[in-house]
Design a protein around this motif. Structure first.
Motif, PDB file in Angstrom:
ATOM      1  N   ARG A 138       0.810  -1.111   0.149  1.00 35.82           N
ATOM      2  CA  ARG A 138      -0.029  -0.011  -0.121  1.00 35.82           C
ATOM      3  C   ARG A 138       0.911   1.328  -0.065  1.00 35.82           C
ATOM      4  O   ARG A 138       1.681   1.444   0.826  1.00 35.82           O
ATOM      5  N   ASP A 139       0.418   2.094  -0.846  1.00 36.61           N
ATOM      6  CA  ASP A 139       1.167   3.532  -0.741  1.00 36.61           C
ATOM      7  C   ASP A 139       2.576   3.628  -0.968  1.00 36.61           C
ATOM      8  O   ASP A 139       3.275   4.196  -0.269  1.00 36.61           O
ATOM      9  N   VAL A 140       2.929   3.083  -2.099  1.00 35.16           N
ATOM     10  CA  VAL A 140       4.431   2.875  -2.236  1.00 35.16           C
ATOM     11  C   VAL A 140       5.018   3.693  -3.194  1.00 35.16           C
ATOM     12  O   VAL A 140       4.220   3.592  -4.212  1.00 35.16           O
ATOM     13  N   ARG A 141       6.243   4.254  -3.162  1.00 40.06           N
ATOM     14  CA  ARG A 141       6.880   4.662  -4.241  1.00 40.06           C
ATOM     15  C   ARG A 141       7.163   3.555  -5.320  1.00 40.06           C
ATOM     16  O   ARG A 141       7.650   2.615  -4.777  1.00 40.06           O
ATOM     17  N   VAL A 142       6.901   3.714  -6.652  1.00 39.30           N
ATOM     18  CA  VAL A 142       7.189   2.568  -7.564  1.00 39.30           C
ATOM     19  C   VAL A 142       8.241   3.117  -8.644  1.00 39.30           C
ATOM     20  O   VAL A 142       8.078   4.014  -9.334  1.00 39.30           O
ATOM     21  N   PHE A 143       9.438   2.288  -8.762  1.00 38.97           N
ATOM     22  CA  PHE A 143      10.334   2.410  -9.860  1.00 38.97           C
ATOM     23  C   PHE A 143       9.832   1.336 -10.603  1.00 38.97           C
ATOM     24  O   PHE A 143      10.268   0.147 -10.459  1.00 38.97           O
ATOM     25  N   ASP A 144       9.118   1.453 -11.674  1.00 38.62           N
ATOM     26  CA  ASP A 144       8.576   0.427 -12.680  1.00 38.62           C
ATOM     27  C   ASP A 144       9.552  -0.417 -13.715  1.00 38.62           C
ATOM     28  O   ASP A 144       9.132  -1.358 -14.301  1.00 38.62           O
ATOM     29  N   GLY A 145      10.765   0.108 -13.565  1.00 38.49           N
ATOM     30  CA  GLY A 145      11.817  -0.376 -14.538  1.00 38.49           C
ATOM     31  C   GLY A 145      12.246   0.709 -15.598  1.00 38.49           C
ATOM     32  O   GLY A 145      13.442   0.601 -16.037  1.00 38.49           O
ATOM     33  N   GLU A 146      11.405   1.866 -15.600  1.00 42.20           N
ATOM     34  CA  GLU A 146      11.759   2.609 -16.616  1.00 42.20           C
ATOM     35  C   GLU A 146      11.365   4.255 -16.019  1.00 42.20           C
ATOM     36  O   GLU A 146      12.186   5.172 -16.447  1.00 42.20           O
ATOM     37  N   ALA A 158      10.679 -11.479 -21.436  1.00 45.66           N
ATOM     38  CA  ALA A 158       9.447 -10.646 -21.367  1.00 45.66           C
ATOM     39  C   ALA A 158       8.451 -10.522 -20.275  1.00 45.66           C
ATOM     40  O   ALA A 158       7.564  -9.882 -20.150  1.00 45.66           O
ATOM     41  N   ASP A 159       8.977 -11.723 -19.218  1.00 44.62           N
ATOM     42  CA  ASP A 159       8.029 -11.681 -18.188  1.00 44.62           C
ATOM     43  C   ASP A 159       8.475 -10.865 -17.029  1.00 44.62           C
ATOM     44  O   ASP A 159       7.923 -11.204 -16.017  1.00 44.62           O
ATOM     45  N   ARG A 160       9.589 -10.345 -17.091  1.00 40.29           N
ATOM     46  CA  ARG A 160      10.213  -9.559 -15.824  1.00 40.29           C
ATOM     47  C   ARG A 160      10.952  -8.370 -16.121  1.00 40.29           C
ATOM     48  O   ARG A 160      11.105  -7.919 -17.385  1.00 40.29           O
ATOM     49  N   GLY A 161      11.369  -7.834 -15.258  1.00 38.72           N
ATOM     50  CA  GLY A 161      12.347  -6.539 -15.398  1.00 38.72           C
ATOM     51  C   GLY A 161      11.491  -5.130 -15.222  1.00 38.72           C
ATOM     52  O   GLY A 161      11.957  -4.309 -15.277  1.00 38.72           O
ATOM     53  N   ARG A 162      10.212  -5.451 -15.196  1.00 37.23           N
ATOM     54  CA  ARG A 162       9.292  -4.211 -15.076  1.00 37.23           C
ATOM     55  C   ARG A 162       8.182  -4.688 -13.910  1.00 37.23           C
ATOM     56  O   ARG A 162       7.943  -5.658 -13.705  1.00 37.23           O
ATOM     57  N   ILE A 163       7.513  -3.548 -13.492  1.00 34.97           N
ATOM     58  CA  ILE A 163       6.428  -3.750 -12.558  1.00 34.97           C
ATOM     59  C   ILE A 163       5.369  -3.269 -13.428  1.00 34.97           C
ATOM     60  O   ILE A 163       5.071  -1.900 -13.618  1.00 34.97           O
ATOM     61  N   ALA A 164       4.531  -4.319 -13.772  1.00 30.06           N
ATOM     62  CA  ALA A 164       3.109  -3.996 -14.588  1.00 30.06           C
ATOM     63  C   ALA A 164       2.197  -5.174 -14.511  1.00 30.06           C
ATOM     64  O   ALA A 164       2.862  -6.442 -14.251  1.00 30.06           O
ATOM     65  N   PRO A 165       0.909  -4.948 -14.536  1.00 31.03           N
ATOM     66  CA  PRO A 165      -0.007  -6.247 -14.430  1.00 31.03           C
ATOM     67  C   PRO A 165       0.396  -7.332 -15.401  1.00 31.03           C
ATOM     68  O   PRO A 165       0.698  -7.149 -16.610  1.00 31.03           O
ATOM     69  N   GLY A 166       0.278  -8.453 -15.026  1.00 29.04           N
ATOM     70  CA  GLY A 166       0.464  -9.723 -15.843  1.00 29.04           C
ATOM     71  C   GLY A 166       1.929 -10.114 -15.811  1.00 29.04           C
ATOM     72  O   GLY A 166       2.435 -11.285 -16.280  1.00 29.04           O
ATOM     73  N   LEU A 167       2.965  -9.184 -15.264  1.00 29.73           N
ATOM     74  CA  LEU A 167       4.242  -9.879 -15.220  1.00 29.73           C
ATOM     75  C   LEU A 167       4.590 -10.534 -13.985  1.00 29.73           C
ATOM     76  O   LEU A 167       4.032 -10.480 -13.003  1.00 29.73           O
ATOM     77  N   ARG A 168       5.589 -11.444 -13.711  1.00 32.03           N
ATOM     78  CA  ARG A 168       6.142 -12.129 -12.883  1.00 32.03           C
ATOM     79  C   ARG A 168       6.305 -11.190 -11.531  1.00 32.03           C
ATOM     80  O   ARG A 168       7.209 -10.320 -11.722  1.00 32.03           O
ATOM     81  N   GLY A 186       7.201   5.663   2.561  1.00 31.70           N
ATOM     82  CA  GLY A 186       8.618   5.760   3.068  1.00 31.70           C
ATOM     83  C   GLY A 186       9.422   4.763   2.121  1.00 31.70           C
ATOM     84  O   GLY A 186      10.693   4.944   2.484  1.00 31.70           O
ATOM     85  N   ARG A 187       8.905   3.944   1.411  1.00 26.20           N
ATOM     86  CA  ARG A 187       9.692   2.767   0.981  1.00 26.20           C
ATOM     87  C   ARG A 187       9.464   2.999  -0.703  1.00 26.20           C
ATOM     88  O   ARG A 187       8.477   3.449  -1.283  1.00 26.20           O
ATOM     89  N   THR A 188      10.246   2.261  -1.370  1.00 27.85           N
ATOM     90  CA  THR A 188      10.355   2.211  -3.000  1.00 27.85           C
ATOM     91  C   THR A 188      10.235   0.759  -3.292  1.00 27.85           C
ATOM     92  O   THR A 188      10.982  -0.370  -2.818  1.00 27.85           O
ATOM     93  N   LEU A 189       9.544   0.312  -4.245  1.00 28.07           N
ATOM     94  CA  LEU A 189       9.220  -0.861  -4.923  1.00 28.07           C
ATOM     95  C   LEU A 189      10.130  -0.939  -6.184  1.00 28.07           C
ATOM     96  O   LEU A 189       9.729  -0.231  -7.219  1.00 28.07           O
ATOM     97  N   LEU A 190      10.882  -1.689  -6.463  1.00 28.75           N
ATOM     98  CA  LEU A 190      11.588  -2.213  -7.477  1.00 28.75           C
ATOM     99  C   LEU A 190      11.308  -3.553  -8.306  1.00 28.75           C
ATOM    100  O   LEU A 190      11.132  -4.257  -7.504  1.00 28.75           O
ATOM    101  N   PRO A 191      11.605  -3.423  -9.555  1.00 30.33           N
ATOM    102  CA  PRO A 191      11.510  -5.154  -9.917  1.00 30.33           C
ATOM    103  C   PRO A 191      12.891  -5.926  -9.582  1.00 30.33           C
ATOM    104  O   PRO A 191      13.964  -4.964  -8.965  1.00 30.33           O
TER     105      PRO A 191
END
Ligand SMILES: [Zn+2]
Length: 381
Positions: A6-14, A339-349, A48-53
């Motif tokens: 919940r309420d997390v900063r996201v670096f989605d890979g890009e 193609a199934d990883r390396g980013r944070i997006a719906p449908g990815l691992r 206060g946290r960040t989610l990374l791939p």
């Protein structure tokens, strides 16, 4: 199993999303954005946290224990660049069957000239991490006509790509047999014919030229023989970019071997680390794809921890923190066809790392790991 972060900063890979809810369902990312209002089995506070791939180390060498060590530090995928077939079979099973170790792709046995790099190093390991395996018994290539059979043998041992070595030993202070340009070209062609990418270990500008002429897809290191501001480095970087070749950075590796040279008072080659930074800067200016990799071994750089050092070195060399994070996530995934990883997006691992603070501003925050998920499985901490 439904997990809500919940309420997390996201670096989605890009790019960075200031705040979002992220939902993991079983092994997959189900949602990124607002809408984490449905009940979840597990809730994790993201403020206060960040989610990374999950991090991808694009240059490692895997032995017993390496993949567990990597995952503890948030490296969820290792791209091995040479593993003896006897070791690879077991490590591949381990990574496929268990979620408490990093996932693995491997080149299997690398291609080098008989007696060429790195056989001089392997001899010293026979009594330790090789557990008595005879590394001198690996396949070698001494004629272009052997290239197709060599590639077929790698496919049989489960290789995901081909690694070739073009290295006369000069940067290591040795004089070694080296693969000729015609063999490099024949191996590259045979691998492409078989649907494999080709990654070259080439450590000087002239070796990189041979690799480019051979038609490789990637370089396993930056070059380390040109001085920091040598204009030849920029010209070479432009050629790498023009050919669409990616480069694995391995600054942590150059830092480690430079430290060894200093320890052994080997004053002849103190500069490979600073030279490597010059090559990296030239490649960045040219716009060549950069993939973070460490050349991790059971020694130094270490699996997992070495990746956090690599990210620091990349920012010290001039990459922005976001560029460094992309080099460790979306960029290697794209260039290795993951193609199934390396980013944070719906449908990815759901390979994910949650860290304290904001590594998009201060890269050292990647080391402050709060949680790691591998294929949706939350790791014990
Ligand atoms: Zn290596």
């Amino acid at each position: 199993m439904r997990t809500l972060i919940r309420d997390v900063r996201v670096f989605d890979g890009e790019r960075t999303i200031a705040t979002a809810d992220v939902v993991i369902e079983d092994s997959t990312i189900a949602l990124v954005g607002a809408g984490g209002d449905r009940p979840a089995d597990v809730e994790v506070e993201g403020t206060g946290r960040t989610l990374l791939p999950g991090l991808i180390d694009a240059h490692t060498h895997v032995f017993d224990g390496s993949l567990a060590q990597a995952l503890r530090c948030g490296v969820t995928t290792e791209l091995d660049m040479f593993c003896l077939p006897q070791i690879l079979a077991g490590q591949r099973r381990l990574a496929a069957d268990n979620d408490d170790v990093a996932d693995l792709r491997s080149a299997g046995t690398l291609a080098t000239a008989p007696g060429g790099h790195p056989t001089q190093l392997l001899a010293a390991l026979a009594g330790t991490v090789l557990n008595g395996l005879d590394a001198a018994a690996i396949d070698f290539v001494s004629d272009p006509a052997q290239a197709p059979a060599f590639v077929q043998a790698r496919l049989a041992e489960g290789a995901d790509y081909l690694k070739i070595v073009i290295d006369d030993g000069a940067v290591h202070g040795a004089d070694l047999p080296v693969m000729t340009a015609d063999i490099a070209a024949a191996l590259s062609a045979a691998a492409h014919e078989a649907g494999l990418r080709v990654i070259a270990h080439a450590i000087t500008a002239s070796e990189v030229e041979i690799a480019l002429e051979a038609g490789v897809d990637g370089l396993a290191h930056v070059w380390a023989d040109l001085a920091l501001d040598d204009p030849a480095s920029q010209r070479l970087a432009e050629r790498v970019r023009a050919r669409g070749v990616f480069v694995v950075t391995t600054l942590a590796y150059f830092e480690a071997i430079t430290a060894q040279h200093v320890e052994t008072a080997d004053c002849a080659r103190p500069g490979s680390s600073i030279n490597a930074i010059g090559a990296l800067r030239a490649l960045r200016r040219a716009g060549a794809p950069l993939l973070a990799g460490t050349d991790a071994t059971p020694f130094v750089p270490a699996h997992g921890a070495g990746m956090h050092r690599e990210l620091q070195l990349l920012t010290e060399a001039g990459l922005s923190a976001e560029e460094a994070l992309a080099a460790a996530t979306s960029v290697p995934a794209r260039h290795f066809g993951l193609a199934d990883r390396g980013r944070i997006a719906p449908g990815l691992r759901a390979d994910l790392v949650l860290v304290e603070g904001d590594p998009t501003r201060d890269i050292t925050a990647t080391g402050s790991i709060a949680e790691v998920w591998r294929r949706g499985v939350r790791q014990a901490r």
